[in-house]
Structures are given as C-alpha cells and as structure tokens.
Design a protein around this motif. Structure first.
Motif, PDB file in Angstrom:
ATOM      1  N   UNK A   1       0.831  -1.207   0.000  1.00  0.00           N
ATOM      2  CA  UNK A   1       0.000   0.000   0.000  1.00  0.00           C
ATOM      3  C   UNK A   1       0.866   1.257   0.000  1.00  0.00           C
ATOM      4  N   UNK A   2       1.926   1.247   0.786  1.00  0.00           N
ATOM      5  CA  UNK A   2       2.843   2.386   0.821  1.00  0.00           C
ATOM      6  C   UNK A   2       3.542   2.532  -0.533  1.00  0.00           C
ATOM      7  N   UNK A   3       3.954   1.412  -1.103  1.00  0.00           N
ATOM      8  CA  UNK A   3       4.607   1.406  -2.424  1.00  0.00           C
ATOM      9  C   UNK A   3       3.677   2.009  -3.467  1.00  0.00           C
ATOM     10  N   UNK A   4       2.422   1.603  -3.452  1.00  0.00           N
ATOM     11  CA  UNK A   4       1.443   2.114  -4.421  1.00  0.00           C
ATOM     12  C   UNK A   4       1.220   3.608  -4.230  1.00  0.00           C
ATOM     13  N   UNK A   5       1.108   4.059  -2.982  1.00  0.00           N
ATOM     14  CA  UNK A   5       0.924   5.487  -2.711  1.00  0.00           C
ATOM     15  C   UNK A   5       2.071   6.302  -3.289  1.00  0.00           C
ATOM     16  N   UNK A   6       3.296   5.783  -3.105  1.00  0.00           N
ATOM     17  CA  UNK A   6       4.462   6.503  -3.630  1.00  0.00           C
ATOM     18  C   UNK A   6       4.398   6.583  -5.151  1.00  0.00           C
ATOM     19  N   UNK A   7       4.062   5.477  -5.795  1.00  0.00           N
ATOM     20  CA  UNK A   7       4.021   5.458  -7.255  1.00  0.00           C
ATOM     21  C   UNK A   7       2.950   6.404  -7.797  1.00  0.00           C
ATOM     22  N   UNK A   8       1.810   6.467  -7.130  1.00  0.00           N
ATOM     23  CA  UNK A   8       0.769   7.407  -7.552  1.00  0.00           C
ATOM     24  C   UNK A   8       1.259   8.843  -7.417  1.00  0.00           C
ATOM     25  N   UNK A   9       1.937   9.125  -6.304  1.00  0.00           N
ATOM     26  CA  UNK A   9       2.517  10.463  -6.128  1.00  0.00           C
ATOM     27  C   UNK A   9       3.448  10.779  -7.296  1.00  0.00           C
ATOM     28  N   UNK A  10       4.315   9.834  -7.651  1.00  0.00           N
ATOM     29  CA  UNK A  10       5.304  10.068  -8.687  1.00  0.00           C
ATOM     30  C   UNK A  10       4.707  10.382 -10.047  1.00  0.00           C
ATOM     31  N   UNK A  11       3.570   9.771 -10.360  1.00  0.00           N
ATOM     32  CA  UNK A  11       2.959  10.000 -11.668  1.00  0.00           C
ATOM     33  C   UNK A  11       2.359  11.400 -11.783  1.00  0.00           C
TER      34      UNK A  11
END
Length: 212
Positions: free
Chosen positions: A69-79
């Motif tokens: 979940x943390x990994x996904x949150x970071x990736x969404x931020x990055x996009x």
C-alpha cells in the motif's frame, strides 16, 4: 535540567550522523539508478525528499499488504509530481516532456529500496532481512523481455518498455516474477535476488552477443 538553545544544538549535532546516513544512502541509490537520466532536471532532489518522507513507512510496515500500500501510494505520487525530460529521438524529432509512468516511478523506487534495505541493511540487519522478502524486482526492459518469453500469456500484450507499464501491468509482472521463482528456483530466492542474478546474466549475454 534547563534545556538551553545551545544544548539543543549540541543534541542536534550528536544526532546528525544518524540522520545523515539514510540521506546519503538514498542519494547514492538515486545516483546508482539509470532511471534518473530519463526525468526532468531537478527530479533527483524531489525524489530524494519524498523517499525520505516515505522511508519510515516502508521500514515500519507490519505486513506485506501494508508495504504494498505504501509502495502504491508513492508510485501514484510520482505520476503526478515527476515528469520525463524532453528527448531528441534517433530520427531527429523531439519527444516532449510528459508525466512519468507508473512503471518508471516503480522501477526507480524499487532500485532505491534495493540499495537502502537489501544492500545497506537500513535501518538494521533484522528489520532489513524481514522487509527484503517484500521487495519487488526492479524490472528493466531485458528482464521484461525474458519473462515474456517464459510466460507469453501472463500479459496480453506484454509491454515493450517500462514507460508503457501501468499499475495493473506492474502488479502482473511482479506476480509473474514470483511464479518464475517458484517454478525455476523452487522458491529459494526472493524477487530482490532476481535483480542481482538476472541483470548480470542478461547483460553478460548482451555483451557476448555484441562481441560475436
């Protein structure tokens, strides 16, 4: 004891090495990643600051689901926060800057976590060992092509580049990595180990092919 401004400064100086170490590791990890050259100038500092904010959430994750979940949150931020650099193509045309893809952000993050947790054992050996089994493979183009040859039906169609990878495809690729580990390595290695083993194998083959 009266806590004076001077005492606070002394305490801060004593803590500085503990704060500096993870910052330096993250900086080295971003420098290690070939992905940074794809992003707009100044992106390294933005990445660095955000990873430092997220790092406690990664290392304090109590389960693989929480880690994901943390990994996904970071990736969404990055996009939404990171853009690719303008690039001149081989034919002379200009590829305009655009928001980074989910796959590009995930690849960069996976490389950093590989270095920080798997290589540098941050924050300590015990925690790093526990978290390392949750780390994903930092998939590159050669590794993705290799997997697509092994499991052609896992994705239809298989992305040709990391730039083309969205969230759904990223998750499918990482699932395929774990299937490959079970079938070819009897579950005896981890996804983070695939980076080390197969990056070397595939790039060595590429060098040999160019020589031949």
């Amino acid at each position: 004891m009266v806590v004076t401004k001077k005492l606070l400064e002394v305490r801060a100086e004593r803590l500085a090495p503990y704060l500096a170490k993870p910052r330096n590791i993250v900086d080295m990890a971003l420098s290690f990643s070939a992905m940074m050259r794809l992003f707009r100038e100044g992106s390294k500092e933005i990445f660095h600051n955000q990873i430092m904010d997220y790092l406690p959430r990664f290392i304090n994750a109590k389960s693989e689901d929480e880690f994901k979940a943390v990994h996904h949150d970071f990736c969404l931020w990055g996009t939404t926060a990171i853009n690719t650099a303008e690039k001149e193509q081989k034919d002379g045309s200009i590829k305009n800057s655009a928001p980074a893809s989910y796959g590009q952000i995930a690849k960069t993050l996976d490389v950093v976590l590989h270095v920080v947790i798997h290589y540098a054992h941050h924050p300590n050996n015990e925690t790093a060992k526990a978290i390392s089994k949750w780390l994903n493979t930092a998939m590159d183009t050669k590794m993705m092509a290799f997997l697509s040859d092994c499991y052609p039906d896992a994705l239809k169609p298989w992305p040709k580049t990391i730039e083309q990878v969205n969230k759904k495809e990223y998750e499918a690729i990482q699932k395929t990595v774990r299937l490959f580990i079970q079938e070819e390595h009897l579950g005896k290695i981890r996804p983070v180990d695939v980076d080390d083993v197969y990056w070397e194998v595939l790039n060595r083959k590429a060098v040999q092919s160019s020589i031949e």
